[in-house]
Motif scaffolding. Structure first.
Motif, PDB file in Angstrom:
ATOM      1  N   THR A  22       0.806  -1.220   0.000  1.00 21.06           N
ATOM      2  CA  THR A  22       0.000   0.000   0.000  1.00 21.06           C
ATOM      3  C   THR A  22       0.840   1.272   0.000  1.00 21.06           C
ATOM      4  OG1 THR A  22      -0.204  -0.117   2.420  1.00 21.06           O
ATOM      5  CG2 THR A  22      -1.953  -1.118   1.108  1.00 21.06           C
ATOM      6  N   ARG A  23       2.118   1.160   0.273  1.00 24.93           N
ATOM      7  CA  ARG A  23       2.980   2.347   0.189  1.00 24.93           C
ATOM      8  C   ARG A  23       3.276   2.723  -1.252  1.00 24.93           C
ATOM      9  NH1 ARG A  23       7.505  -0.186   3.973  1.00 24.93           N
ATOM     10  NH2 ARG A  23       6.856  -1.923   2.614  1.00 24.93           N
ATOM     11  N   ARG A  24       3.029   1.765  -2.173  1.00 24.30           N
ATOM     12  CA  ARG A  24       3.289   2.032  -3.592  1.00 24.30           C
ATOM     13  C   ARG A  24       2.049   1.845  -4.461  1.00 24.30           C
ATOM     14  NH1 ARG A  24       7.680  -1.147  -2.053  1.00 24.30           N
ATOM     15  NH2 ARG A  24       6.831  -2.981  -3.122  1.00 24.30           N
ATOM     16  N   HIS A  38      -1.716   5.900   1.198  1.00 30.54           N
ATOM     17  CA  HIS A  38      -1.413   4.535   1.624  1.00 30.54           C
ATOM     18  C   HIS A  38      -2.462   4.015   2.609  1.00 30.54           C
ATOM     19  CE1 HIS A  38       0.311   6.573   5.160  1.00 30.54           C
ATOM     20  NE2 HIS A  38       0.317   5.401   5.756  1.00 30.54           N
ATOM     21  N   LEU A  39      -3.007   4.904   3.452  1.00 22.89           N
ATOM     22  CA  LEU A  39      -4.060   4.459   4.364  1.00 22.89           C
ATOM     23  C   LEU A  39      -5.349   4.157   3.616  1.00 22.89           C
ATOM     24  CD1 LEU A  39      -3.668   6.756   7.508  1.00 22.89           C
ATOM     25  CD2 LEU A  39      -2.921   4.391   7.192  1.00 22.89           C
ATOM     26  N   LEU A  40      -5.628   4.947   2.593  1.00 18.23           N
ATOM     27  CA  LEU A  40      -6.816   4.684   1.786  1.00 18.23           C
ATOM     28  C   LEU A  40      -6.676   3.351   1.049  1.00 18.23           C
ATOM     29  CD1 LEU A  40      -9.537   5.509   0.676  1.00 18.23           C
ATOM     30  CD2 LEU A  40      -8.360   6.918  -1.034  1.00 18.23           C
ATOM     31  N   ALA A  41      -5.503   3.114   0.459  1.00 16.55           N
ATOM     32  CA  ALA A  41      -5.280   1.850  -0.239  1.00 16.55           C
ATOM     33  C   ALA A  41      -5.421   0.667   0.711  1.00 16.55           C
ATOM     34  CB  ALA A  41      -3.890   1.846  -0.879  1.00 16.55           C
ATOM     35  N   VAL A  62      -7.263 -16.555   0.941  1.00 16.23           N
ATOM     36  CA  VAL A  62      -5.801 -16.441   0.890  1.00 16.23           C
ATOM     37  C   VAL A  62      -5.462 -15.027   0.435  1.00 16.23           C
ATOM     38  CG1 VAL A  62      -3.658 -17.253  -0.149  1.00 16.23           C
ATOM     39  CG2 VAL A  62      -5.503 -18.881   0.316  1.00 16.23           C
ATOM     40  N   VAL A  63      -4.709 -14.314   1.245  1.00 20.47           N
ATOM     41  CA  VAL A  63      -4.243 -12.980   0.871  1.00 20.47           C
ATOM     42  C   VAL A  63      -2.792 -13.095   0.413  1.00 20.47           C
ATOM     43  CG1 VAL A  63      -3.681 -10.669   1.726  1.00 20.47           C
ATOM     44  CG2 VAL A  63      -5.824 -11.764   2.406  1.00 20.47           C
ATOM     45  N   VAL A  64      -2.509 -12.573  -0.762  1.00 21.15           N
ATOM     46  CA  VAL A  64      -1.155 -12.591  -1.306  1.00 21.15           C
ATOM     47  C   VAL A  64      -0.639 -11.158  -1.280  1.00 21.15           C
ATOM     48  CG1 VAL A  64       0.310 -13.256  -3.252  1.00 21.15           C
ATOM     49  CG2 VAL A  64      -1.826 -14.489  -2.819  1.00 21.15           C
ATOM     50  N   THR A  65       0.353 -10.900  -0.439  1.00 15.57           N
ATOM     51  CA  THR A  65       0.808  -9.523  -0.265  1.00 15.57           C
ATOM     52  C   THR A  65       2.229  -9.467   0.270  1.00 15.57           C
ATOM     53  OG1 THR A  65       0.196  -7.366   0.703  1.00 15.57           O
ATOM     54  CG2 THR A  65      -0.048  -9.309   2.118  1.00 15.57           C
ATOM     55  N   SER A  66       2.881  -8.338   0.018  1.00 11.26           N
ATOM     56  CA  SER A  66       4.183  -8.049   0.623  1.00 11.26           C
ATOM     57  C   SER A  66       4.048  -6.923   1.644  1.00 11.26           C
ATOM     58  CB  SER A  66       5.189  -7.637  -0.459  1.00 11.26           C
ATOM     59  OG  SER A  66       4.735  -6.482  -1.159  1.00 11.26           O
ATOM     60  N   ASP A  67       2.795  -6.508   1.911  1.00 16.78           N
ATOM     61  CA  ASP A  67       2.534  -5.417   2.849  1.00 16.78           C
ATOM     62  C   ASP A  67       2.372  -5.991   4.252  1.00 16.78           C
ATOM     63  OD1 ASP A  67       0.857  -3.489   4.437  1.00 16.78           O
ATOM     64  OD2 ASP A  67       1.036  -2.317   2.590  1.00 16.78           O
ATOM     65  N   ASP A  68       3.282  -5.635   5.136  1.00 13.88           N
ATOM     66  CA  ASP A  68       3.279  -6.203   6.489  1.00 13.88           C
ATOM     67  C   ASP A  68       2.028  -5.842   7.272  1.00 13.88           C
ATOM     68  OD1 ASP A  68       5.738  -7.388   6.049  1.00 13.88           O
ATOM     69  OD2 ASP A  68       6.884  -5.768   6.998  1.00 13.88           O
ATOM     70  N   ALA A  69       1.550  -4.607   7.114  1.00 14.13           N
ATOM     71  CA  ALA A  69       0.372  -4.177   7.873  1.00 14.13           C
ATOM     72  C   ALA A  69      -0.873  -4.920   7.407  1.00 14.13           C
ATOM     73  CB  ALA A  69       0.175  -2.669   7.744  1.00 14.13           C
ATOM     74  N   VAL A  70      -1.051  -5.053   6.102  1.00 11.41           N
ATOM     75  CA  VAL A  70      -2.186  -5.808   5.572  1.00 11.41           C
ATOM     76  C   VAL A  70      -2.103  -7.264   6.029  1.00 11.41           C
ATOM     77  CG1 VAL A  70      -3.276  -6.679   3.472  1.00 11.41           C
ATOM     78  CG2 VAL A  70      -2.545  -4.292   3.590  1.00 11.41           C
ATOM     79  N   ALA A  71      -0.904  -7.832   5.961  1.00  9.14           N
ATOM     80  CA  ALA A  71      -0.714  -9.219   6.382  1.00  9.14           C
ATOM     81  C   ALA A  71      -1.065  -9.401   7.858  1.00  9.14           C
ATOM     82  CB  ALA A  71       0.726  -9.648   6.124  1.00  9.14           C
ATOM     83  N   SER A  72      -0.676  -8.447   8.692  1.00 13.18           N
ATOM     84  CA  SER A  72      -0.962  -8.538  10.122  1.00 13.18           C
ATOM     85  C   SER A  72      -2.459  -8.510  10.381  1.00 13.18           C
ATOM     86  CB  SER A  72      -0.269  -7.383  10.858  1.00 13.18           C
ATOM     87  OG  SER A  72      -0.561  -7.421  12.244  1.00 13.18           O
TER      88      SER A  72
END
Length: 235
Positions: A22-24, A38-41, A62-72
């Motif tokens: 979400t930062r990108r 990024h918060l909106l995304a 199943v969530v596929v992501t490299s975003d740590d906050a979304v993963a948490s």
């Protein structure tokens, strides 16, 4: 509603939801004044994941992501998370589908049907997903075009059938070459087709009502939309 889960289906479904860091992500989306992009995304993704897990249960997503906050957040909802392989949206979806199949096999369960769901549908309700899964059960591969009719918000494949994603600009045309447009089989709720890519699409879905995460983030700016009715008791 509390702990709402979609009605049982004759096939076992798994949702695969890819979420870009979400930062990108959402670079084309100009958020309202005072709302960090990024918060909106992140809020768009969380409301999408939330609807999916209230439909089938967290273990069936199943969530596929490299975003740590979304993963948490996903893990706190008992939703499995797979690291994004970093080779684009289609690769993330293929990895997620394979992961879902491997988990089922390891548990001695039948191969699941897979529904690839884009993570930017903040107005989505669990019942919307229930309705489209019922339509998808009758075809080997199906898809739902976005509001504009050119993109794709959902792609489905029955057990044993390759998902074969072809996302990107004009994806509805590519998916239509080998999959059935599910909107031709029955009513598909408008909320399911309202993905958010720019300010106009954000305003459109906000007018219909968004989930609590998106509503909360939008409240940082002006004006704030009203939240859609969502299942109670979820985080």
């Amino acid at each position: 509603m509390s702990g709402h889960v979609c009605p049982a289906h004759p096939v076992s479904w798994r949702f695969v939801i890819p979420v870009k860091d979400t930062r990108r992500g959402k670079s084309r989306l100009q958020p309202p004044d005072g709302v960090p992009r990024h918060l909106l995304a992140m809020s768009l993704a969380l409301d999408t994941i939330n609807a999916a897990r209230h439909c089938l249960g967290g273990a069936a997503v199943v969530v596929v992501t490299s975003d740590d906050a979304v993963a948490s957040h996903a893990r706190s909802w008992q939703v499995p998370v797979l690291a994004d392989p970093g080779a684009g949206l289609d690769a993330a979806l293929r990895a997620g589908a394979s992961y879902a199949e491997e988990r089922a096999a390891a548990s001695g369960l039948p191969a699941p049907a897979v529904a690839a769901l884009l993570g930017d549908l903040p107005g989505l309700h669990p019942d919307d997903l229930a309705a489209v899964l019922r339509l998808a059960e009758g075809v080997e591969r199906g898809y739902v075009p976005d509001h504009e009719g050119t993109g794709t918000v959902l792609l489905t494949a029955r057990p044993g059938v390759a998902l074969d994603p072809a996302f990107g600009a004009g994806s509805a045309g590519r998916h239509g070459a080998g999959a059935v447009d599910l909107t031709t089989l029955g009513p598909v709720p408008d909320r399911l087709r309202l993905d958010v890519d720019d300010r106009a699409s954000l305003a459109r879905v906000a007018a219909m009502g968004v989930g609590r995460h998106t509503a909360m983030v939008l409240s940082l700016g002006t004006p704030a939309p009203s939240a859609a009715e969502q299942p109670q008791g979820h985080r």
